[in-house]
Design a protein around this motif. Structure first.
Motif, PDB file in Angstrom:
ATOM      1  N   THR A  65       0.856  -1.181   0.000  1.00  0.00           N
ATOM      2  CA  THR A  65       0.000   0.000   0.000  1.00  0.00           C
ATOM      3  C   THR A  65       0.897   1.238   0.000  1.00  0.00           C
ATOM      4  O   THR A  65       2.124   1.141   0.138  1.00  0.00           O
ATOM      5  CB  THR A  65      -0.910   0.034   1.241  1.00  0.00           C
ATOM      6  OG1 THR A  65      -0.082   0.169   2.407  1.00  0.00           O
ATOM      7  CG2 THR A  65      -1.766  -1.216   1.337  1.00  0.00           C
ATOM      8  N   THR A  66       0.280   2.396  -0.111  1.00  0.00           N
ATOM      9  CA  THR A  66       1.068   3.632  -0.060  1.00  0.00           C
ATOM     10  C   THR A  66       1.752   3.820   1.291  1.00  0.00           C
ATOM     11  O   THR A  66       2.733   4.536   1.401  1.00  0.00           O
ATOM     12  CB  THR A  66       0.171   4.861  -0.355  1.00  0.00           C
ATOM     13  OG1 THR A  66      -0.929   4.854   0.551  1.00  0.00           O
ATOM     14  CG2 THR A  66      -0.331   4.832  -1.785  1.00  0.00           C
ATOM     15  N   ASP A  67       1.233   3.117   2.319  1.00  0.00           N
ATOM     16  CA  ASP A  67       1.858   3.162   3.648  1.00  0.00           C
ATOM     17  C   ASP A  67       2.923   2.088   3.823  1.00  0.00           C
ATOM     18  O   ASP A  67       3.482   1.937   4.906  1.00  0.00           O
ATOM     19  CB  ASP A  67       0.796   2.982   4.738  1.00  0.00           C
ATOM     20  CG  ASP A  67      -0.198   4.122   4.765  1.00  0.00           C
ATOM     21  OD1 ASP A  67       0.168   5.244   4.369  1.00  0.00           O
ATOM     22  OD2 ASP A  67      -1.347   3.891   5.176  1.00  0.00           O
ATOM     23  N   GLU A  95       2.402  -1.180   3.655  1.00  0.00           N
ATOM     24  CA  GLU A  95       1.851  -2.424   4.186  1.00  0.00           C
ATOM     25  C   GLU A  95       1.638  -3.426   3.044  1.00  0.00           C
ATOM     26  O   GLU A  95       1.222  -3.042   1.957  1.00  0.00           O
ATOM     27  CB  GLU A  95       0.518  -2.168   4.884  1.00  0.00           C
ATOM     28  CG  GLU A  95       0.623  -1.293   6.104  1.00  0.00           C
ATOM     29  CD  GLU A  95       1.443  -1.927   7.204  1.00  0.00           C
ATOM     30  OE1 GLU A  95       1.281  -3.146   7.451  1.00  0.00           O
ATOM     31  OE2 GLU A  95       2.251  -1.218   7.819  1.00  0.00           O
TER      32      GLU A  95
END
Length: 121
Positions: free
Chosen positions: A26-28, A30
């Protein structure tokens, strides 16, 4: 919603489409599993697990086909290339193998054992 068209979408969705799954981030940062059907461009989803991504893809596939029918678009036939589901774990798999696979087990054997454990061809 047109019930007859929905039934047609369900019937078409039950055909043996190839499903591809790959591990992404993900963009984070994860990890997330992305699942898609190559014959139906734009038909994709994601989940926290392989199982969740596949379950959601089966739901999305019928909706995707329904809206294609509603728009009068042709539904592509499944391509008879491979049997089953393709999985690509990329770099994240290498970290998992280091912790879960026997040091002498080749990467392919580990993937085969994981696929068999999950009943994935």
């Amino acid at each position: 919603m047109n019930r007859n068209m929905w039934q047609q979408a369900e019937n078409l969705g039950n055909r043996p489409y190839q499903m591809m799954i790959f591990l992404d981030k993900t963009t984070d940062g994860e990890p997330i599993y992305v699942a898609l059907i190559p014959e139906l461009p734009g038909c994709h989803t994601y989940g926290d697990t392989v199982e969740e991504a596949l379950e959601l893809l089966n739901e999305v596939k019928v909706e995707f086909i329904y809206f294609m029918l509603e728009d009068g678009l042709a539904i592509p036939d499944p391509k008879p290339l491979d049997k089953g589901i393709r999985m690509n774990f990329g770099d994240l798999l290498d970290n998992d193998i280091a912790h879960t696979a026997k040091p002498s087990a080749p990467r392919g054997a580990f993937l085969d054992s994981e696929a068999n454990a999950r009943q994935i061809a």
